[in-house]
Write a protein that holds these residues in place. Structure first.
Motif, PDB file in Angstrom:
ATOM      1  N   ILE A 130       0.711  -1.299   0.084  1.00  0.00           N
ATOM      2  CA  ILE A 130      -0.140  -0.056  -0.036  1.00  0.00           C
ATOM      3  C   ILE A 130       1.070   1.228   0.006  1.00  0.00           C
ATOM      4  CG2 ILE A 130      -0.110   0.217   2.406  1.00  0.00           C
ATOM      5  CD1 ILE A 130      -3.386   1.005   2.046  1.00  0.00           C
ATOM      6  N   GLY A 131       0.376   2.213  -0.700  1.00  0.00           N
ATOM      7  CA  GLY A 131       1.225   3.570  -0.732  1.00  0.00           C
ATOM      8  C   GLY A 131       1.049   4.245  -2.089  1.00  0.00           C
ATOM      9  N   ALA A 132       1.844   5.178  -2.324  1.00  0.00           N
ATOM     10  CA  ALA A 132       1.831   5.911  -3.685  1.00  0.00           C
ATOM     11  C   ALA A 132       2.616   5.337  -4.588  1.00  0.00           C
ATOM     12  CB  ALA A 132       2.303   7.401  -3.475  1.00  0.00           C
ATOM     13  N   PHE A 133       1.995   4.654  -5.569  1.00  0.00           N
ATOM     14  CA  PHE A 133       2.630   3.780  -6.833  1.00  0.00           C
ATOM     15  C   PHE A 133       2.318   4.344  -8.038  1.00  0.00           C
ATOM     16  CE2 PHE A 133       1.598   0.812  -3.172  1.00  0.00           C
ATOM     17  CZ  PHE A 133       2.784   0.569  -2.706  1.00  0.00           C
ATOM     18  N   ASN A 134       2.423   5.384  -8.296  1.00  0.00           N
ATOM     19  CA  ASN A 134       2.014   6.234  -9.670  1.00  0.00           C
ATOM     20  C   ASN A 134       3.506   5.910 -10.412  1.00  0.00           C
ATOM     21  OD1 ASN A 134       0.639   7.227 -11.897  1.00  0.00           O
ATOM     22  ND2 ASN A 134       0.903   9.186 -11.061  1.00  0.00           N
ATOM     23  N   SER A 135       3.973   4.931 -10.561  1.00  0.00           N
ATOM     24  CA  SER A 135       5.358   4.688 -11.027  1.00  0.00           C
ATOM     25  C   SER A 135       5.238   3.845 -12.562  1.00  0.00           C
ATOM     26  CB  SER A 135       6.398   4.042 -10.326  1.00  0.00           C
ATOM     27  OG  SER A 135       7.377   3.498 -11.021  1.00  0.00           O
ATOM     28  N   SER A 136       5.507   4.249 -13.458  1.00  0.00           N
ATOM     29  CA  SER A 136       5.348   3.366 -14.734  1.00  0.00           C
ATOM     30  C   SER A 136       6.077   2.334 -14.650  1.00  0.00           C
ATOM     31  CB  SER A 136       5.896   4.261 -16.186  1.00  0.00           C
ATOM     32  OG  SER A 136       6.974   4.634 -15.949  1.00  0.00           O
ATOM     33  N   GLN A 137       7.182   2.248 -14.012  1.00  0.00           N
ATOM     34  CA  GLN A 137       7.926   0.738 -13.751  1.00  0.00           C
ATOM     35  C   GLN A 137       7.312   0.074 -13.011  1.00  0.00           C
ATOM     36  OE1 GLN A 137      12.489   1.198 -12.917  1.00  0.00           O
ATOM     37  NE2 GLN A 137      11.993   3.498 -12.651  1.00  0.00           N
ATOM     38  N   ILE A 138       6.717   0.390 -11.925  1.00  0.00           N
ATOM     39  CA  ILE A 138       5.791  -0.460 -10.985  1.00  0.00           C
ATOM     40  C   ILE A 138       4.555  -0.824 -11.798  1.00  0.00           C
ATOM     41  CG2 ILE A 138       4.738  -0.857  -9.166  1.00  0.00           C
ATOM     42  CD1 ILE A 138       6.478   1.350  -7.784  1.00  0.00           C
ATOM     43  N   LEU A 139       3.869  -0.184 -12.452  1.00  0.00           N
ATOM     44  CA  LEU A 139       2.514  -0.428 -13.095  1.00  0.00           C
ATOM     45  C   LEU A 139       2.658  -1.203 -14.160  1.00  0.00           C
ATOM     46  CD1 LEU A 139       0.702   2.866 -12.466  1.00  0.00           C
ATOM     47  CD2 LEU A 139       0.759   0.660 -11.027  1.00  0.00           C
ATOM     48  N   PHE A 140       3.905  -1.173 -14.806  1.00  0.00           N
ATOM     49  CA  PHE A 140       4.092  -2.083 -16.143  1.00  0.00           C
ATOM     50  C   PHE A 140       4.005  -3.696 -15.656  1.00  0.00           C
ATOM     51  CE2 PHE A 140       6.857  -4.945 -18.768  1.00  0.00           C
ATOM     52  CZ  PHE A 140       6.554  -4.511 -19.806  1.00  0.00           C
ATOM     53  N   PHE A 141       4.156  -4.279 -14.485  1.00  0.00           N
ATOM     54  CA  PHE A 141       3.925  -5.487 -14.116  1.00  0.00           C
ATOM     55  C   PHE A 141       2.998  -5.552 -12.955  1.00  0.00           C
ATOM     56  CE2 PHE A 141       7.888  -4.168 -11.754  1.00  0.00           C
ATOM     57  CZ  PHE A 141       7.392  -4.620 -10.511  1.00  0.00           C
ATOM     58  N   CYS A 186       7.166   8.949 -13.099  1.00  0.00           N
ATOM     59  CA  CYS A 186       5.929   9.163 -12.537  1.00  0.00           C
ATOM     60  C   CYS A 186       5.303  10.598 -13.431  1.00  0.00           C
ATOM     61  CB  CYS A 186       5.994   9.635 -10.883  1.00  0.00           C
ATOM     62  SG  CYS A 186       4.673  10.139 -10.188  1.00  0.00           S
ATOM     63  N   LEU A 187       3.884  10.300 -13.901  1.00  0.00           N
ATOM     64  CA  LEU A 187       3.318  11.172 -14.538  1.00  0.00           C
ATOM     65  C   LEU A 187       3.002  12.642 -13.797  1.00  0.00           C
ATOM     66  CD1 LEU A 187       0.868   9.005 -16.544  1.00  0.00           C
ATOM     67  CD2 LEU A 187       2.925  10.173 -17.414  1.00  0.00           C
ATOM     68  N   ASN A 188       2.573  12.205 -12.450  1.00  0.00           N
ATOM     69  CA  ASN A 188       2.126  13.363 -11.582  1.00  0.00           C
ATOM     70  C   ASN A 188       3.553  14.357 -11.280  1.00  0.00           C
ATOM     71  OD1 ASN A 188       0.429  11.052 -11.136  1.00  0.00           O
ATOM     72  ND2 ASN A 188      -0.646  12.820  -9.872  1.00  0.00           N
ATOM     73  N   ILE A 189       4.529  13.561 -11.092  1.00  0.00           N
ATOM     74  CA  ILE A 189       5.868  14.667 -10.738  1.00  0.00           C
ATOM     75  C   ILE A 189       6.163  15.008 -12.205  1.00  0.00           C
ATOM     76  CG2 ILE A 189       8.129  14.455  -9.906  1.00  0.00           C
ATOM     77  CD1 ILE A 189       6.126  14.138  -7.675  1.00  0.00           C
ATOM     78  N   ASP A 190       6.101  14.279 -13.139  1.00  0.00           N
ATOM     79  CA  ASP A 190       6.505  14.980 -14.293  1.00  0.00           C
ATOM     80  C   ASP A 190       5.931  16.250 -14.866  1.00  0.00           C
ATOM     81  OD1 ASP A 190       8.564  12.979 -14.748  1.00  0.00           O
ATOM     82  OD2 ASP A 190       7.381  11.778 -16.486  1.00  0.00           O
TER      83      ASP A 190
END
Length: 268
Positions: A130-141, A186-190
């Motif tokens: 659980i947490g902030a996971f708005n990362s393309s690397q993580i959400l890829f798999f 991270c789209l939000n940070i970008d």
């Protein structure tokens, strides 16, 4: 004529007889009597058959109990950055799940060099993170079920002149070094970085990599600079204070699980 049972099992009578012959040679016991009318178990063969049947039934019962015990346990990962508190609060609000499943917390380290190994353990060591996971690397798999949002804030040493404020304005950040997640993951940070660079170039953004760890917060304190952070991380470092900023940037947070979750998670 082939036996109906052997047809259903996709084996031939010849294969069955070869296995019986091999078993007899191994046990040094005659298991069946062979006649032109077929085969019939010997007395010893019948005893072995009956005992083997009991062993198989006991083994199946034992495995079922183990599987039931395992499948009723949900493992939730927890670290200093990604606490399981939100999930636990939600868990205790759903009485039906509490009755059907047990919850076990599994701690993991927050070292950013090995964090991807943690995410790759989803479905093996952890059922959920659980947490902030708005990362393309993580959400890829992995898949994420959003539960809410965190506010993007700024952390700074308690000795910093801005620490006296209750809320920061964007102009307060002028000529300050702001440690920030590197672009491209991270789209939000970008989006945040693009807006800062376009409209507020007076803010000095400095990359710290794609993932934070305790060293990131230590660096903020040691260098006396600012750190882009989340309100959920306000108690991470005792020498830092987390302040809101007059902007509307947020970060989604939720439950992270493997792409194709196990049956127990889909059922839950």
């Amino acid at each position: 004529m082939k036996s109906t049972k052997t047809q259903k099992m996709y084996i031939t009578l010849i294969s069955v007889m070869k296995q019986i012959n091999a078993l007899e040679e191994h046990l040094y016991i005659k298991l069946v009597n062979r006649t032109h009318r077929g085969i019939k178990l010997t007395v010893q063969g019948q005893k072995i058959y009956d005992e083997a049947k009991i062993l198989i039934e006991n083994s199946d019962n034992y495995l079922n109990k183990i599987q039931e015990k395992t499948s009723s346990m949900i493992h939730i990962g927890s670290s200093f950055l990604n606490s399981a508190k939100e999930f636990i609060d939600l868990w205790h609000s759903i009485q039906t799940l509490i009755q059907r499943y047990k919850l076990r917390g599994v701690p993991y380290g927050g070292n950013h060099d090995k964090i991807m190994e943690v995410y790759q353990s989803l479905g093996i060591k952890f059922d959920f993170l659980i947490g902030a996971f708005n990362s393309s690397q993580i959400l890829f798999f992995a898949s994420c079920k959003q539960l809410g949002t965190y506010n993007v804030c700024v952390a700074l040493p308690r000795s910093h002149p801005l620490a006296k404020k209750k809320k920061l304005s964007i102009t307060d950040l002028y000529n300050e070094k702001l440690l920030c997640v590197s672009s491209g993951d991270c789209l939000n940070i970008d989006d945040f970085r693009k807006n800062m660079q376009m409209f507020y170039p007076q803010i000095i953004l400095e990359d710290v990599g794609y993932f934070y760890d305790l060293d990131t917060f230590n660096r903020c304190e040691e260098e006396g600079c600012l750190l882009l952070t989340l309100d959920a991380w306000d108690l991470i470092h005792p020498s830092l204070i987390t302040l809101p900023v007059d902007w509307s940037y947020q970060m989604p947070y939720g439950l992270l699980c493997q792409k194709i979750p196990q049956n127990k998670l889909r059922n839950a």
